[in-house]
Design an enzyme around this catalytic site. Structure first.
Site, PDB file in Angstrom:
ATOM      1  N   HIS A 167      19.423  27.771  12.631  1.00 19.76           N
ATOM      2  CA  HIS A 167      18.777  26.646  11.721  1.00 19.76           C
ATOM      3  C   HIS A 167      18.238  27.429  10.340  1.00 19.76           C
ATOM      4  CE1 HIS A 167      15.063  24.327  10.494  1.00 19.76           C
ATOM      5  NE2 HIS A 167      16.268  23.518  10.007  1.00 19.76           N
ATOM      6  N   TYR A 179       7.967  21.019  11.837  1.00 19.19           N
ATOM      7  CA  TYR A 179       9.140  21.104  13.023  1.00 19.19           C
ATOM      8  C   TYR A 179       8.301  21.017  14.386  1.00 19.19           C
ATOM      9  CZ  TYR A 179       9.707  25.778  11.790  1.00 19.19           C
ATOM     10  OH  TYR A 179       9.556  27.231  11.325  1.00 19.19           O
ATOM     11  N   ARG A 186       0.922  -0.909  -0.020  1.00 15.90           N
ATOM     12  CA  ARG A 186      -0.084   0.114  -0.052  1.00 15.90           C
ATOM     13  C   ARG A 186       0.872   1.397  -0.212  1.00 15.90           C
ATOM     14  NH1 ARG A 186      -2.973  -1.073   5.561  1.00 15.90           N
ATOM     15  NH2 ARG A 186      -0.499  -1.633   5.838  1.00 15.90           N
ATOM     16  N   LYS A 225      13.509  39.672   4.954  1.00 17.06           N
ATOM     17  CA  LYS A 225      13.914  39.740   6.092  1.00 17.06           C
ATOM     18  C   LYS A 225      15.285  38.940   6.280  1.00 17.06           C
ATOM     19  CE  LYS A 225      12.348  36.647   8.573  1.00 17.06           C
ATOM     20  NZ  LYS A 225      11.808  35.601   9.796  1.00 17.06           N
ATOM     21  N   ASP A 226      15.186  37.744   5.494  1.00 20.81           N
ATOM     22  CA  ASP A 226      16.449  37.046   5.494  1.00 20.81           C
ATOM     23  C   ASP A 226      17.340  37.630   4.574  1.00 20.81           C
ATOM     24  OD1 ASP A 226      15.244  35.447   7.177  1.00 20.81           O
ATOM     25  OD2 ASP A 226      14.930  33.674   5.624  1.00 20.81           O
ATOM     26  N   GLN A 257       4.685  23.328  20.048  1.00 23.12           N
ATOM     27  CA  GLN A 257       4.327  24.101  18.857  1.00 23.12           C
ATOM     28  C   GLN A 257       4.478  23.151  17.767  1.00 23.12           C
ATOM     29  OE1 GLN A 257       4.424  28.300  18.483  1.00 23.12           O
ATOM     30  NE2 GLN A 257       5.072  28.245  16.517  1.00 23.12           N
ATOM     31  N   ASP A 258       3.860  22.985  17.137  1.00 26.79           N
ATOM     32  CA  ASP A 258       4.274  22.248  15.836  1.00 26.79           C
ATOM     33  C   ASP A 258       3.955  23.260  14.419  1.00 26.79           C
ATOM     34  OD1 ASP A 258       2.778  18.718  16.316  1.00 26.79           O
ATOM     35  OD2 ASP A 258       4.350  19.815  16.898  1.00 26.79           O
ATOM     36  N   GLU A 308       6.136   6.034  12.460  1.00 22.02           N
ATOM     37  CA  GLU A 308       5.888   7.050  13.527  1.00 22.02           C
ATOM     38  C   GLU A 308       6.892   8.005  13.639  1.00 22.02           C
ATOM     39  OE1 GLU A 308       6.094   4.630  17.285  1.00 22.02           O
ATOM     40  OE2 GLU A 308       4.447   3.377  16.659  1.00 22.02           O
ATOM     41  N   HIS A 347      17.914  31.057  10.936  1.00 22.18           N
ATOM     42  CA  HIS A 347      17.484  31.743  12.249  1.00 22.18           C
ATOM     43  C   HIS A 347      17.529  31.342  13.723  1.00 22.18           C
ATOM     44  CE1 HIS A 347      14.223  32.583   8.895  1.00 22.18           C
ATOM     45  NE2 HIS A 347      15.011  33.300   8.678  1.00 22.18           N
ATOM     46  N   LYS A 365      14.044  22.032  18.065  1.00 25.35           N
ATOM     47  CA  LYS A 365      13.404  21.763  16.963  1.00 25.35           C
ATOM     48  C   LYS A 365      13.699  20.320  16.465  1.00 25.35           C
ATOM     49  CE  LYS A 365      13.572  26.410  15.616  1.00 25.35           C
ATOM     50  NZ  LYS A 365      14.445  27.381  14.771  1.00 25.35           N
TER      51      LYS A 365
HETATM   52  C1  LIG Z   1       8.149  30.701  12.527  1.00 24.46           C
HETATM   53  C2  LIG Z   1       6.861  31.279  12.574  1.00 24.46           C
HETATM   54  C3  LIG Z   1       6.268  32.241  11.684  1.00 24.46           C
HETATM   55  N1  LIG Z   1       4.859  32.814  11.616  1.00 24.46           N
HETATM   56  C4  LIG Z   1       4.410  33.523  11.077  1.00 24.46           C
HETATM   57  C5  LIG Z   1       5.137  34.713  10.948  1.00 24.46           C
HETATM   58  C6  LIG Z   1       5.133  35.438   9.393  1.00 24.46           C
HETATM   59  O1  LIG Z   1       3.755  35.966   9.355  1.00 24.46           O
HETATM   60  C7  LIG Z   1       5.020  34.002   8.775  1.00 24.46           C
HETATM   61  C8  LIG Z   1       6.187  33.471   8.025  1.00 24.46           C
HETATM   62  O2  LIG Z   1       7.225  33.644   8.954  1.00 24.46           O
HETATM   63  P1  LIG Z   1       8.602  33.462   8.574  1.00 24.46           P
HETATM   64  O3  LIG Z   1       9.073  34.423   7.339  1.00 24.46           O
HETATM   65  O4  LIG Z   1       9.488  33.913   9.986  1.00 24.46           O
HETATM   66  O5  LIG Z   1       9.031  31.934   8.361  1.00 24.46           O
HETATM   67  P2  LIG Z   1      10.460  31.104   8.168  1.00 24.46           P
HETATM   68  O6  LIG Z   1      11.231  32.028   7.261  1.00 24.46           O
HETATM   69  O7  LIG Z   1       9.799  29.788   7.630  1.00 24.46           O
HETATM   70  O8  LIG Z   1      10.741  31.152   9.655  1.00 24.46           O
HETATM   71  C9  LIG Z   1      11.332  29.834  10.090  1.00 24.46           C
HETATM   72  O9  LIG Z   1      12.492  29.394   9.479  1.00 24.46           O
HETATM   73  C10 LIG Z   1      13.417  28.648   9.936  1.00 24.46           C
HETATM   74  C11 LIG Z   1      13.564  27.658   9.130  1.00 24.46           C
HETATM   75  C12 LIG Z   1      13.314  28.274  11.270  1.00 24.46           C
HETATM   76  O10 LIG Z   1      14.050  27.327  12.102  1.00 24.46           O
HETATM   77  C13 LIG Z   1      12.451  29.360  12.191  1.00 24.46           C
HETATM   78  O11 LIG Z   1      11.421  28.314  12.877  1.00 24.46           O
HETATM   79  C14 LIG Z   1      11.446  30.121  11.543  1.00 24.46           C
HETATM   80  O12 LIG Z   1      12.477  31.455  11.706  1.00 24.46           O
HETATM   81  O13 LIG Z   1       4.664  32.987   9.586  1.00 24.46           O
HETATM   82  C15 LIG Z   1       4.062  31.946  12.835  1.00 24.46           C
HETATM   83  O14 LIG Z   1       2.949  32.620  13.169  1.00 24.46           O
HETATM   84  N2  LIG Z   1       4.613  31.274  13.815  1.00 24.46           N
HETATM   85  C16 LIG Z   1       5.926  30.758  13.672  1.00 24.46           C
HETATM   86  O15 LIG Z   1       6.240  29.890  14.797  1.00 24.46           O
END
Ligand SMILES: Cc1cn([C@H]2C[C@H](O)[C@@H](COP(=O)(O)OP(=O)(O)O[C@H]3O[C@H](C)C(=O)[C@H](O)[C@H]3O)O2)c(=O)[nH]c1=O
Length: 176
Positions: free
Chosen positions: A117, A130, A23, A165-166, A46-47, A28, A61, A70
């Site tokens: 990370h 994560y 299938r 941002k990045d 938190q997931d 897990e 980040h 994580k």
């Molecule tokens: C991380 C996160 C983001 N958000 C919201 C905030 C923004 O409006 C939107 C995108 O956020 P961001 O651009 O910060 O997402 P990533 O660039 O994937 O950030 C993550 O990327 C790297 C790989 C990481 O390890 C971190 O967990 C985290 O920094 O989701 C939430 O509401 N909750 C959250 O836990």
């Protein structure tokens, strides 16, 4: 479940047992007693699930006051996942580990609180999941540039798609 240590203290590669049959497969992705016996015993609160297209790079980040541990897995596609030691007191400061996680090897990475990370996407699309040991606090989020020359990560791509941002993150050496 097979656990492999890495060059960075506490960063583990986990290979869950996968049950395959005509299938498909079953595995897990988390089991508290089994993961606690591997040292992953902090409660998850938190997931997260992010989906990204090929060439996206999210990171690097970390959280300042409330660092998140994580437990990372990929349910669709393939990513190159990276953890960086940003602790100036650590013997492995500035070093990184990188590994391909995909929906065929089902590998997971445990990154304890305190590491930076990030990941980049190697497939058309990737679903990235994560479990985190602390809650998200946007005011506590920061990071370092993906291509920091002092870390010199061998990313398997050259011109990633980054968030605004990045694109403006500091270098590790610029962190206060
Ligand atoms: C991380 C996160 C983001 N958000 C919201 C905030 C923004 O409006 C939107 C995108 O956020 P961001 O651009 O910060 O997402 P990533 O660039 O994937 O950030 C993550 O990327 C790297 C790989 C990481 O390890 C971190 O967990 C985290 O920094 O989701 C939430 O509401 N909750 C959250 O836990």
């Amino acid at each position: 479940m097979k656990i492999t240590t890495t060059a960075l203290p506490g960063v583990l590669i986990i290979e869950p047992k996968t049950f395959r049959d005509t299938r498909g497969f079953f595995l897990e992705t988390f089991q508290s007693e089994r993961y606690a016996s591997a040292g992953i015993d902090q409660p998850f609160v938190q997931d997260n699930h992010s989906r990204s297209q090929r060439g996206v790079l999210r990171g690097l980040h970390f959280q300042r006051q409330r660092p998140q541990g994580k437990l990372i897995s990929v349910s669709r596609g393939s990513v190159f996942d990276v953890a960086v030691d940003i602790d100036p007191k650590s013997a492995t400061f500035g070093q990184y580990v990188g590994i391909e996680l995909n929906d065929d090897n089902h590998l997971q990475v445990w990154i304890p609180a305190g590491y930076a990370h990030g990941f980049c996407v190697l497939s058309e699309v990737a679903d990235f999941h994560y479990k985190c040991t602390d809650f998200y606090d946007p005011s506590d989020e920061t990071g370092i540039m993906w291509n920091d020359p002092d870390i010199n990560i061998a990313w398997p791509l050259h011109s990633p798609l980054l968030s605004a941002k990045d694109q403006q993150l500091p270098l590790l050496r610029e962190l206060k």
